[in-house]
Design an enzyme around this catalytic site. Structure first.
Site, PDB file in Angstrom:
ATOM      1  N   LYS A  74       0.857  -1.192   0.000  1.00 31.98           N
ATOM      2  CA  LYS A  74       0.000   0.000   0.000  1.00 31.98           C
ATOM      3  C   LYS A  74       0.891   1.239   0.000  1.00 31.98           C
ATOM      4  O   LYS A  74       1.985   1.221   0.579  1.00 31.98           O
ATOM      5  CB  LYS A  74      -0.880  -0.054   1.252  1.00 31.98           C
ATOM      6  CG  LYS A  74      -1.907   1.047   1.399  1.00 31.98           C
ATOM      7  CD  LYS A  74      -2.766   0.791   2.638  1.00 31.98           C
ATOM      8  CE  LYS A  74      -3.792   1.869   2.898  1.00 31.98           C
ATOM      9  NZ  LYS A  74      -4.624   1.571   4.085  1.00 31.98           N
ATOM     10  N   SER A 149      -9.566   1.695   3.191  1.00 27.38           N
ATOM     11  CA  SER A 149      -8.726   2.522   2.360  1.00 27.38           C
ATOM     12  C   SER A 149      -7.723   1.734   1.516  1.00 27.38           C
ATOM     13  O   SER A 149      -7.198   2.262   0.553  1.00 27.38           O
ATOM     14  CB  SER A 149      -7.950   3.502   3.250  1.00 27.38           C
ATOM     15  OG  SER A 149      -7.092   2.795   4.125  1.00 27.38           O
ATOM     16  N   SER A 173      -9.674  -1.075   7.082  1.00 22.49           N
ATOM     17  CA  SER A 173      -9.126  -0.820   5.751  1.00 22.49           C
ATOM     18  C   SER A 173      -8.493  -2.011   5.045  1.00 22.49           C
ATOM     19  O   SER A 173      -8.175  -1.919   3.866  1.00 22.49           O
ATOM     20  CB  SER A 173      -8.096   0.296   5.821  1.00 22.49           C
ATOM     21  OG  SER A 173      -8.777   1.509   5.789  1.00 22.49           O
TER      22      SER A 173
HETATM   23  N1  GLN Z   1     -12.964   3.450   6.710  1.00 26.90           N
HETATM   24  C1  GLN Z   1     -12.257   3.756   7.896  1.00 26.90           C
HETATM   25  C2  GLN Z   1     -11.893   5.211   7.939  1.00 26.90           C
HETATM   26  O1  GLN Z   1     -12.245   5.887   7.047  1.00 26.90           O
HETATM   27  C3  GLN Z   1     -11.077   2.863   8.021  1.00 26.90           C
HETATM   28  C4  GLN Z   1      -9.789   3.422   7.590  1.00 26.90           C
HETATM   29  C5  GLN Z   1      -8.629   2.536   7.868  1.00 26.90           C
HETATM   30  O2  GLN Z   1      -8.768   1.430   8.403  1.00 26.90           O
HETATM   31  N2  GLN Z   1      -7.458   3.030   7.540  1.00 26.90           N
HETATM   32  O3  GLN Z   1     -11.283   5.685   8.839  1.00 26.90           O
END
Ligand code: GLN
Length: 478
Positions: A74, A149, A173
């Protein structure tokens, strides 16, 4: 091309393919699938160099255990000498000065790192629509989001552009995009994997973990990347089991399901039906599955967003236009003078995207002296309560089974104007981050709309060995 490293290694051993040929084949597939926008950069030179080295080591029988694993990272994980941007304009052009511990460990076991994957800016989002580098398309239906994400990381594995990927999971994420793309995604116990070299979002929640096509590969990657690290004092020194060698299990497990999750009005009916049928199969196979009460479902998402935005506002203070990345060229004020304050203000205003700014402001607000007790301190207390209650359930059970996501991958634009709707996407995933527990999303669901969905398991602290073994059993029997 391949579904697990053991398939790759048997072809390598049988001289059916070399690591260089395999890497080239993946690069060709990446080039054919550029429209997905899942890779921000392919590390073609270093990947092929490494593949050549691996072929040599295979000949001399000195190759590491990940020989033949072509893996993506990532775009918030540092790899020395390579760009990393957290998919943000503010880090455009920045090159890593050192490698993350996970990267060092993958390379030491002879994985080939093929490139960096698009994600939501600073890992904030559930759809990949927050990336400054454009959205990633879901390879299973390009009208739909891949999740976020780590959307790029899940998309590249689902589209077969590499064998595996690393993501980060602060609130879901890894698991949510894995669910949306039909692959396996594991968030390890907090402190199981070093965070050194991962760009911080919310440090008491963030964990790096694998996204793979098989549970076996998730286990293999975990045994390589987990463990003590002198560069991350929060990383646990507990020994790391050989997870991949312990996948076979005949144990009869005790599993809890949370009535409130399954009865939740926002849960898709087909996902609910699938969970119920899995529960029945597990019972038929001799496992104990019982309902448990968790009356705090409504507190999960607010607690998560108060605490993570607070931590983010502090972590992101370093992007000032001074030390790294983007510096605004428009730093003169109306009188033509440039001050340090205008450098900060302009660089941050121009460098960060809307969602990141929203979270920095929210986080700054909940930490401000007048509101600290009402929001930040309160949320810390609720975090304890949620932790205690979840651990109380897990004192009597090995796992909690629950959906990974309330629905399947949604279409672009469907939730991007409504932050609350987007935040509610995280309802089933944030519990594991708030509590620090390990959790996995398994591709066990297929919806009548054609899209996959994940079924999630949460395990006790540091119980990855049981979690992976039971996951392997589940994907083979359900
Ligand atoms: N969807 C969650 C957020 O927007 C998770 C993000 C993550 O795990 N980095 O914070």
């Amino acid at each position: 091309m391949y579904n697990s490293l053991s398939e790759v290694q048997s072809d390598l051993a049988g001289n059916k393919i070399t690591c260089v040929e395999l890497t080239k084949a993946y690069i060709a597939r990446i080039n054919e699938n550029r429209h997905l926008n899942a890779f921000l950069e392919v590390f073609e030179n270093t990947a092929l160099e490494k593949a050549k080295e691996v072929d040599g080591k295979l000949k001399s029988k000195t190759a590491g255990k990940l020989a033949g694993m072509v893996i993506a990272i990532k775009d918030n994980i540092c790899y020395k000498g390579h760009k990393v941007s957290a998919s943000s304009k503010i880090l455009e052009g920045f090159e890593s000065l050192f490698s993350a511990t996970v990267v060092e460990r993958l390379l030491a076991e002879d994985a080939v790192i093929i490139g960096r994957c698009n994600c939501d800016e600073f890992a904030m989002g559930s759809s990949n629509e927050n990336s400054a580098m454009g959205k990633v398309l879901n390879p299973l239906d390009i009208k739909r989001v891949p999740g976020g994400s780590s959307g790029g990381s899940a998309a590249v594995v689902a589209a077969d552009l590499c064998l595996a990927a690393l993501g980060t999971d602060t609130g879901g994420s890894i698991r949510q995009p894995a669910s949306f793309c039909g692959v396996v995604g594991l968030k390890p116990t907090y402190a199981r994997v070093s965070r050194h070299g991962a760009i911080a979002y919310a440090s008491s929640f963030d964990q790096i973990g694998p996204i793979t096509r098989s549970v076996e590969d998730a286990a293999l990657i975990m045994e390589v990347i987990a463990g003590k690290d002198n560069y991350d004092s929060t990383a646990s020194s507990r020994p790391v089991p050989a997870y991949s060698k312990k996948l076979e299990t005949k144990k009869k497990y005790k599993i809890a399901y949370l009535k409130d999750c399954i009865e939740s009005p926002g849960l898709d009916k087909e996902i609910k039906a699938r969970i119920t049928s899995i529960i029945n199969t597990l019972k038929e196979n001799g496992h104990t599955v019982e309902a448990a009460d968790f009356p705090y479902l409504d507190y999960l998402v607010p607690t998560y967003y108060v605490l993570t935005t607070a931590e983010a506002s502090s972590n992101l203070a370093r992007y000032s236009g001074v030390t790294y990345g983007y510096r605004s060229p428009n730093i003169a004020d109306s009188a033509g003078n440039a001050s340090l304050e205008t450098v900060y203000k302009k660089s941050r205003s121009e460098g960060f995207g809307a969602e990141v700014k929203r979270r920095i402001m929210l986080g700054t607000f909940v930490l401000s002296s007048g509101y600290y007790d009402a929001y930040y301190s309160k949320a810390q207390k609720v975090r304890h309560l949620l932790k205690d209650k979840t651990n109380e359930i897990l004192a009597g059970y090995d796992f909690i089974i629950l959906p990974a996501t309330p629905g399947t991958a949604f279409e672009f634009g469907q939730k991007s104007d409504d932050p609350i709707a987007m935040y509610l996407e995280d309802i089933f995933t944030v519990q594991a981050n708030i509590t620090g527990l390990p959790a996995i999303s398994l591709p066990l669901g297929k919806h009548s709309n054609g899209m996959p969905f994940g079924i999630q398991l949460i395990a006790k602290d540091f119980a990855e060995e049981d979690l992976l073994a039971f996951s392997d059993h589940l994907v083979k029997t359900c």
